[in-house]
Design an enzyme around this catalytic site. Sequence first.
Site, PDB file in Angstrom:
ATOM      1  N   ARG A 146       0.810  -1.227   0.000  1.00 29.13           N
ATOM      2  CA  ARG A 146       0.000   0.000   0.000  1.00 29.13           C
ATOM      3  C   ARG A 146       0.843   1.276   0.000  1.00 29.13           C
ATOM      4  NH1 ARG A 146      -5.546  -0.530   1.799  1.00 29.13           N
ATOM      5  NH2 ARG A 146      -6.227  -2.398   0.702  1.00 29.13           N
ATOM      6  N   ARG A 204      -3.215   6.742   0.874  1.00 29.35           N
ATOM      7  CA  ARG A 204      -3.716   7.947   1.540  1.00 29.35           C
ATOM      8  C   ARG A 204      -2.760   8.612   2.506  1.00 29.35           C
ATOM      9  NH1 ARG A 204      -9.042   4.961   3.283  1.00 29.35           N
ATOM     10  NH2 ARG A 204      -7.443   3.367   3.236  1.00 29.35           N
ATOM     11  N   ASP A 214      -6.658  -2.403  -7.588  1.00 27.25           N
ATOM     12  CA  ASP A 214      -7.209  -3.043  -6.405  1.00 27.25           C
ATOM     13  C   ASP A 214      -7.482  -4.504  -6.720  1.00 27.25           C
ATOM     14  OD1 ASP A 214      -8.285  -2.176  -3.580  1.00 27.25           O
ATOM     15  OD2 ASP A 214      -9.606  -3.735  -4.346  1.00 27.25           O
TER      16      ASP A 214
HETATM   17  O1  CP3 Z   1       0.021  -1.446  -2.550  1.00 29.39           O
HETATM   18  C1  CP3 Z   1      -0.185  -0.499  -3.333  1.00 29.39           C
HETATM   19  O2  CP3 Z   1       0.257   0.632  -3.164  1.00 29.39           O
HETATM   20  C2  CP3 Z   1      -0.944  -0.777  -4.618  1.00 29.39           C
HETATM   21  C3  CP3 Z   1      -2.344  -0.566  -4.586  1.00 29.39           C
HETATM   22  C4  CP3 Z   1      -3.272  -1.476  -3.804  1.00 29.39           C
HETATM   23  C5  CP3 Z   1      -4.496  -1.028  -3.262  1.00 29.39           C
HETATM   24  N1  CP3 Z   1      -5.181  -2.093  -2.763  1.00 29.39           N
HETATM   25  C6  CP3 Z   1      -4.956   0.366  -3.282  1.00 29.39           C
HETATM   26  C7  CP3 Z   1      -6.090   0.775  -2.437  1.00 29.39           C
HETATM   27  C8  CP3 Z   1      -3.194  -2.850  -3.553  1.00 29.39           C
HETATM   28  C9  CP3 Z   1      -2.071  -3.826  -3.856  1.00 29.39           C
HETATM   29  C10 CP3 Z   1      -4.418  -3.216  -2.907  1.00 29.39           C
HETATM   30  C11 CP3 Z   1      -4.740  -4.601  -2.530  1.00 29.39           C
HETATM   31  C12 CP3 Z   1      -5.942  -4.872  -1.737  1.00 29.39           C
HETATM   32  N2  CP3 Z   1      -7.186  -4.307  -1.851  1.00 29.39           N
HETATM   33  C13 CP3 Z   1      -6.025  -5.879  -0.759  1.00 29.39           C
HETATM   34  C14 CP3 Z   1      -4.907  -6.828  -0.402  1.00 29.39           C
HETATM   35  C15 CP3 Z   1      -3.920  -6.187   0.489  1.00 29.39           C
HETATM   36  C16 CP3 Z   1      -4.374  -6.018   1.902  1.00 29.39           C
HETATM   37  O3  CP3 Z   1      -4.428  -4.855   2.339  1.00 29.39           O
HETATM   38  O4  CP3 Z   1      -4.638  -7.018   2.569  1.00 29.39           O
HETATM   39  C17 CP3 Z   1      -7.332  -5.861  -0.245  1.00 29.39           C
HETATM   40  C18 CP3 Z   1      -7.850  -6.775   0.860  1.00 29.39           C
HETATM   41  C19 CP3 Z   1      -8.054  -4.888  -0.953  1.00 29.39           C
HETATM   42  C20 CP3 Z   1      -9.502  -4.549  -0.819  1.00 29.39           C
HETATM   43  C21 CP3 Z   1      -9.658  -3.148  -0.399  1.00 29.39           C
HETATM   44  N3  CP3 Z   1      -9.410  -2.060  -1.200  1.00 29.39           N
HETATM   45  C22 CP3 Z   1     -10.066  -2.673   0.871  1.00 29.39           C
HETATM   46  C23 CP3 Z   1     -10.412  -3.561   2.060  1.00 29.39           C
HETATM   47  C24 CP3 Z   1     -10.068  -1.280   0.787  1.00 29.39           C
HETATM   48  C25 CP3 Z   1     -10.486  -0.301   1.846  1.00 29.39           C
HETATM   49  C26 CP3 Z   1      -9.332  -0.200   2.779  1.00 29.39           C
HETATM   50  C27 CP3 Z   1      -9.280   1.097   3.509  1.00 29.39           C
HETATM   51  O5  CP3 Z   1      -8.274   1.236   4.213  1.00 29.39           O
HETATM   52  O6  CP3 Z   1     -10.180   1.962   3.353  1.00 29.39           O
HETATM   53  C28 CP3 Z   1      -9.634  -0.900  -0.492  1.00 29.39           C
HETATM   54  C29 CP3 Z   1      -9.447   0.469  -1.001  1.00 29.39           C
HETATM   55  C30 CP3 Z   1      -8.078   0.857  -1.416  1.00 29.39           C
HETATM   56  N4  CP3 Z   1      -7.249   0.086  -2.172  1.00 29.39           N
HETATM   57  C31 CP3 Z   1      -7.447   2.112  -1.161  1.00 29.39           C
HETATM   58  C32 CP3 Z   1      -6.202   2.069  -1.815  1.00 29.39           C
HETATM   59  C33 CP3 Z   1      -5.165   3.161  -1.893  1.00 29.39           C
HETATM   60  C34 CP3 Z   1      -8.029   3.287  -0.409  1.00 29.39           C
HETATM   61  C35 CP3 Z   1      -8.970   3.951  -1.354  1.00 29.39           C
HETATM   62  C36 CP3 Z   1      -9.115   5.433  -1.180  1.00 29.39           C
HETATM   63  O7  CP3 Z   1      -8.298   6.196  -1.736  1.00 29.39           O
HETATM   64  O8  CP3 Z   1     -10.087   5.831  -0.537  1.00 29.39           O
END
Ligand code: CP3
Length: 340
Positions: A23, A27, A72
């Site tokens: 990640r 943010r 994502d």
């Molecule tokens: O790692 C990176 O920088 C690359 C981008 C990336 C994102 N999500 C961006 C994102 C990657 C590799 C992911 C993977 C992802 N997405 C996973 C596996 C990794 C982990 O954390 O276990 C999972 C379970 C998801 C599903 C997902 N996407 C969730 C549960 C959420 C909400 C999380 C939160 O903290 O609000 C997201 C949204 C998300 N994916 C954001 C980002 C930058 C936040 C979105 C925003 O800008 O509001």
Amino acid sequence: MNDTFLKACRGEQTDYTPVWFMRQAGRYLPQYQAVRGKVSFLELCKSPELCTEVTLQPIEILGFDAAILFSDILIPMEAMGLVLEFHEGRGPVFPEPVRSQAAVDRLRVPDPEESMPFVLETIRLLRRELSVPLIGFSGAPFTLATYLIEGGSSKVFLETKKMMFQAPELYHALLEKITACTSTYLQAQARAGAQALQLFDSWAGILAPQDYARFALPYVRSIIRDLRAMTDVPIIYFANNGSTLLPHTTTAGADVLGLDWRINIGDAIRQVGDHAVQGNLDPIALFLPRQELEERVRGLLEDARQARGHIFNLGHGIVPQTPPEQARIVVDAVHRFSRR
Ligand code: CP3
């Protein structure tokens, strides 16, 4: 090209330990917030120009040794025909969860070039800009299935486990479709230019080992087997909260095993044979005072000395509240303390 990260994945000697953060584009960076302020998260994921911009941000600002494609894990699930929404503060939502044979039958196995061209275009754009390797990724089938079956995030995964235990044929039919989608998706990323691939199994750790072996691992293995037949890019498998699953995850076929912070990295290394390892600083350790943070980094590097290859990372994603300066301290400390 700085190929330190790729060398470490392959277990080759490196001048220093490479570092990136799960990640890392997100943010906690004001520069990401500025882009995100103009578009929704899904719009961002579907704009190759904006995805390229936010993927590059952490490389330029913090000096990481690898970039991870901005997208994502749930994007391909939308491409399978499901409605996907992201709600502020609640994360992803599938308003129509997949819990019946009819719902499984309705799922498409999409052609990535047709249904997710923006992801592949982002990879092609990034390869022209980057001077560090580009990691592509997908969710692992079990983790993806939990979102589909639960309809979003979950705490006890009741619906997922109920399906596993009460309707195993339905569960396996769903997992087979997700696996087919994921497999072609990762292959398309490799063809587009991804130089390593990571499978995120964020929820593997909620399973008993015997259930992991039966309901999650076979699908990961099958994806890795298919990838091996068409590419030699390093494959990283991250089973979050998975230290008790190591006897199984070491048989997945990956080159690199991602580790969360709940296990000492030296203890993990003694269990993983000739795999390289990636990890495993507690993301909240970034809130330690500078000196203690640097000591943590030094200790972790020392504990990982016997690894066939070590890629420094957090044990899970960086949290949005993290001050970017704290991330910088870690990147610099890893580079300084590991220089050989
Ligand atoms: O790692 C990176 O920088 C690359 C981008 C990336 C994102 N999500 C961006 C994102 C990657 C590799 C992911 C993977 C992802 N997405 C996973 C596996 C990794 C982990 O954390 O276990 C999972 C379970 C998801 C599903 C997902 N996407 C969730 C549960 C959420 C909400 C999380 C939160 O903290 O609000 C997201 C949204 C998300 N994916 C954001 C980002 C930058 C936040 C979105 C925003 O800008 O509001």
